[in-house]
Design an enzyme around this catalytic site. Structure first.
Site, mmCIF file in Angstrom:
data_model
loop_
_atom_site.group_PDB
_atom_site.id
_atom_site.type_symbol
_atom_site.label_atom_id
_atom_site.label_comp_id
_atom_site.label_asym_id
_atom_site.label_seq_id
_atom_site.Cartn_x
_atom_site.Cartn_y
_atom_site.Cartn_z
ATOM 1 N N GLY A 1 0.825 -1.197 0.000
ATOM 2 C CA GLY A 1 0.000 0.000 0.000
ATOM 3 C C GLY A 1 0.853 1.239 0.000
ATOM 4 C CB ALA A 2 1.923 3.446 -2.473
ATOM 5 N N GLY A 3 -0.357 4.587 0.209
ATOM 6 C CA GLY A 3 -0.972 5.805 0.723
ATOM 7 C C GLY A 3 -0.073 6.435 1.768
ATOM 8 C CB ALA B 1 -0.315 4.414 6.699
ATOM 9 C CG PHE C 1 -12.010 19.506 11.118
ATOM 10 C CD1 PHE C 1 -11.568 20.470 10.242
ATOM 11 C CD2 PHE C 1 -12.356 18.268 10.609
ATOM 12 C CE1 PHE C 1 -11.454 20.216 8.880
ATOM 13 C CE2 PHE C 1 -12.247 17.994 9.255
ATOM 14 C CZ PHE C 1 -11.799 18.976 8.379
ATOM 15 C CG ASP D 1 -7.526 -5.543 -1.813
ATOM 16 O OD1 ASP D 1 -8.771 -5.515 -1.831
ATOM 17 O OD2 ASP D 1 -6.832 -5.188 -2.775
ATOM 18 C CD GLN E 1 -16.157 9.129 11.008
ATOM 19 O OE1 GLN E 1 -15.414 9.583 10.148
ATOM 20 N NE2 GLN E 1 -15.971 9.354 12.302
ATOM 21 C CG HIS F 1 -17.831 12.805 6.360
ATOM 22 N ND1 HIS F 1 -18.571 13.931 6.085
ATOM 23 C CD2 HIS F 1 -16.601 13.259 6.736
ATOM 24 C CE1 HIS F 1 -17.832 15.003 6.275
ATOM 25 N NE2 HIS F 1 -16.634 14.627 6.677
ATOM 26 C CG LEU G 1 -15.702 13.788 2.483
ATOM 27 C CD1 LEU G 1 -16.788 13.045 3.243
ATOM 28 C CD2 LEU G 1 -14.337 13.451 3.055
ATOM 29 C CD GLU H 1 -15.879 17.163 10.717
ATOM 30 O OE1 GLU H 1 -15.591 17.432 11.890
ATOM 31 O OE2 GLU H 1 -15.931 16.004 10.260
ATOM 32 N NE ARG I 1 -15.516 13.601 10.063
ATOM 33 C CZ ARG I 1 -14.419 13.337 9.352
ATOM 34 N NH1 ARG I 1 -14.053 12.082 9.156
ATOM 35 N NH2 ARG I 1 -13.699 14.310 8.852
ATOM 36 C CG HIS J 1 -15.466 9.218 5.559
ATOM 37 N ND1 HIS J 1 -14.870 9.579 4.369
ATOM 38 C CD2 HIS J 1 -14.759 9.849 6.540
ATOM 39 C CE1 HIS J 1 -13.861 10.402 4.608
ATOM 40 N NE2 HIS J 1 -13.757 10.574 5.916
ATOM 41 C CD GLU K 1 -10.267 3.825 6.095
ATOM 42 O OE1 GLU K 1 -11.499 3.640 6.124
ATOM 43 O OE2 GLU K 1 -9.701 4.488 5.196
ATOM 44 N NE ARG L 1 -11.138 9.009 10.580
ATOM 45 C CZ ARG L 1 -11.307 10.151 9.905
ATOM 46 N NH1 ARG L 1 -10.845 11.292 10.390
ATOM 47 N NH2 ARG L 1 -11.960 10.169 8.764
#
Length: 596
Positions: free
Chosen positions: A11-13, A15, A115, A216, A235, A237, A247, A250, A281, A368, A399, A410
């Site tokens: 995963g390359a997000g 995190a 927020f 996955d 959650q 949103h 989205l 917020e 939320r 969300h 996540e 959250r």
């Protein structure tokens, strides 16, 4: 084909990239992603990243800690929350030094906006804690971290879809992935593996999540005997674009936007009289549904309006006596909307034909964010049981992981904070683990299970079921019965339907039997993962006979700390979901009623 690395990140997000950046400083590191990295879903995060910098007004990490625990409906582990909130300030400045272009105050400091759920713990009024880059904060984080990873020679395998985790004698040995371009299976032999694969919002029909968020990572973990934690908590949103789920950050409400019903009334005053539209939320999402149920949806439909028109917002600023830090009345202008919310303005104009400067925006709750996931400790190490026994060499962050810092709900801005704080901590600990341990041998034919899965999907010659039909029916039943509001009979109907869909999944017909760029087969594999996530979510939701945070049972409408102040754990055993539990870590704050 075989590859050998010390650390492999899946995963390359945000995190995954933060973990890779820190792992690469000490060991040979590879990142596998089924997308080009900068297409990862972190790029869609809009409004900001929470940190108590205090650049506009008094704030403190301890207030941030309490707000997070309160927002979680007291299900978050308080030791983990404290680490996240106290490390937030340093991680924001670290990103700034990497080159992230945060918005600025007139004095040149990082700008912050209010927020939902973030407050001054003395006055209980909203506090400006979200550090932001217009309304594309996640996109800027993703670009910044990817550039840093390239600079530090992280190896990327783009468009490699991971299908299996290699485990031998209870120890992680690597992963198996299919190269999308060729259909060839690749074995990545490693000392340490980190899953950073994101969420599974595509379980529901209305979602802010991209088509790639199909669960996955947790599905692979579940199939390898690893439990999933707190899966009943997903959650919704409150402000997704009507019908589409895209989205609306917020940050719109942080800049002063208000929710209004069919009568033009600002209804959040009735549900959260202190901080109104900036309540957490789960509270706002339920309020929208209750307004619709009461017949106050706009045009008799299941949506309300989000209003950021300057004349409306400034009226409420004046009514509530909201002022700037220098004591002058706070105002918002059309120019502010264009400067601070440019993407949101573009979304609503493009997809709805609505100009937010002069028209209210139709919104409804959208699936969300997963509060649950693969259980980990505060260093990202995956744990296997109620005693938090770590699996050697396996990590998770973002996540897909459940630390748990979000508990039952959250707070906005804490997702971008989570991925950076725990991505960094995971990368640091992966280096320690790799330096202390040898590379263990692979089992015989490590790719066998992955090949078996793909061949089973390609080999269904006589199937009559279509993946698209199964997916749509799954999403509809989850939206109807395991959404914002839930009750026993509906959840049972959902579970029965999901079992039927799993049976039909075995009889699918796929048109493309080839290997190169076979998205037909890979989307079918992803559907199998989604069905797993849907079932675990529904079973866990049925078992939790209380309402807490994002999990609201109409037949058990009260929070029950005596019986349910605990995390759920779910295992796949002999084809069924078995549930267990473990205690919530409480250090400084005893549970009390949430009041907004």
């Amino acid at each position: 084909m075989y590859h050998k690395y010390d650390a492999v990140i899946v995963g390359a997000g945000g995190a995954g990239l933060m973990a890779a950046l820190y792992a690469s400083r000490g060991v040979n590191t590879a990142v596998l992603s089924k997308l080009y990295p900068t297409r990862s879903h972190t790029g869609t995060a809009q409004g900001g990243m929470g940190a108590a910098l205090g650049n506009h007004e008094e704030d403190s990490p301890e207030w941030h800690t309490f707000d997070t625990i309160k927002g979680s409906d007291y299900l978050a582990d308080q030791d983990a929350v404290k680490i996240m909130c106290y490390e937030a300030v340093d991680i924001v400045y670290e990103l700034e030094h990497m080159g992230l272009p945060f918005n600025r105050t007139e004095e040149g400091r990082i700008a912050q906006r209010p927020f939902g759920g973030h407050t001054n713990n003395v006055t209980n009024q909203p506090v400006r804690r979200a550090c932001y880059a217009a309304d594309r904060t996640g996109h800027m984080i993703l670009q910044t971290l990817y550039q840093q990873c390239i600079k530090h020679n992280v190896t990327f395998f783009d468009e490699f879809h991971v299908l299996d985790l290699i485990v031998e004698d209870g120890v992680t040995r690597g992963v198996v992935a299919v190269e999308i371009a060729t259909g060839e299976l690749h074995v990545f032999h490693a000392k340490a593996v980190l899953f950073a694969t994101g969420g599974w919002g595509k379980v529901w029909s209305v979602t802010s999540n991209a088509h790639t968020l199909t669960g996955d990572g947790p599905a692979i973990a579940l199939r390898r005997g690893i439990p999933l934690e707190d899966m009943e908590f997903f959650q919704f949103h409150p402000t997704g674009i009507y019908k589409m789920g895209i989205l609306i950050t917020e940050g719109v409400r942080g800049e002063g936007g208000v929710l209004i019903n069919s009568g033009g009334e600002r209804f959040m005053d009735s549900y959260a009289p202190t901080i109104k539209d900036l309540a957490s939320r789960d509270v706002v999402s339920r309020a929208i549904y209750l307004e619709v149920r009461a017949g106050r949806g706009v045009d008799g439909k299941d949506y309300v309006h989000l209003d950021v028109r300057p004349e409306t917002v400034n009226h409420y600023f004046d009514r509530d006596g909201i002022k700037n830090p220098d004591g002058t009345p706070r105002r918002i202008t059309a120019e502010d909307i264009e400067a601070k919310l440019p993407d949101i303005a573009d979304f609503t104009r493009t997809y709805l034909g609505v100009d937010p400067v002069s028209q209210p925006v139709p919104v409804q709750p959208t699936a969300h964010y997963a509060m649950g996931g693969i259980p980990t400790d505060v260093w990202g190490r995956v744990v296997m049981d109620e005693k938090n026994t770590a699996m050697p060499g396996l990590y998770a962050a973002g996540e897909v992981a459940c630390v748990s810092v979000h508990g039952a709900n959250r707070l906005g801005t804490n997702s971008l904070l989570d991925i950076n704080v725990f991505g960094k901590r995971s990368g640091i600990d992966m280096v320690r683990f790799c330096q202390e341990n040898d590379l263990l041998p692979l089992p015989k034919e490590p790719e066998a299970f992955a090949r078996e899965q793909l061949e089973a999907l390609r080999g269904q010659q006589n199937g009559r079921e279509r993946a698209a039909d199964i997916r749509r029916e799954m999403q509809d039943v989850m939206m109807d019965y395991v959404g914002v509001f839930r009750e026993e009979e509906g959840i049972k109907q959902a579970i029965d339907k999901l079992k039927e869909l799993q049976e039909r999944y075995q009889r699918m017909a796929l048109d493309d039997k080839g290997r190169r760029f076979n998205t037909d087969v890979l989307e079918a594999w992803e559907l199998g993962a989604l069905l797993e996530m849907a079932e675990v979510t529904a079973v866990a939701a049925l078992a939790r006979t209380e309402s807490r945070g994002g999990h609201y049972r109409e037949d058990y409408s009260k929070r029950d700390d005596e019986n349910w102040l605990r995390h759920s754990l779910a295992w796949r055993k002999d084809g069924n979901i078995e549930l267990g539990c473990k205690p919530v870590t409480i250090t400084d704050y005893e549970p009390k009623e949430r009041v907004y």
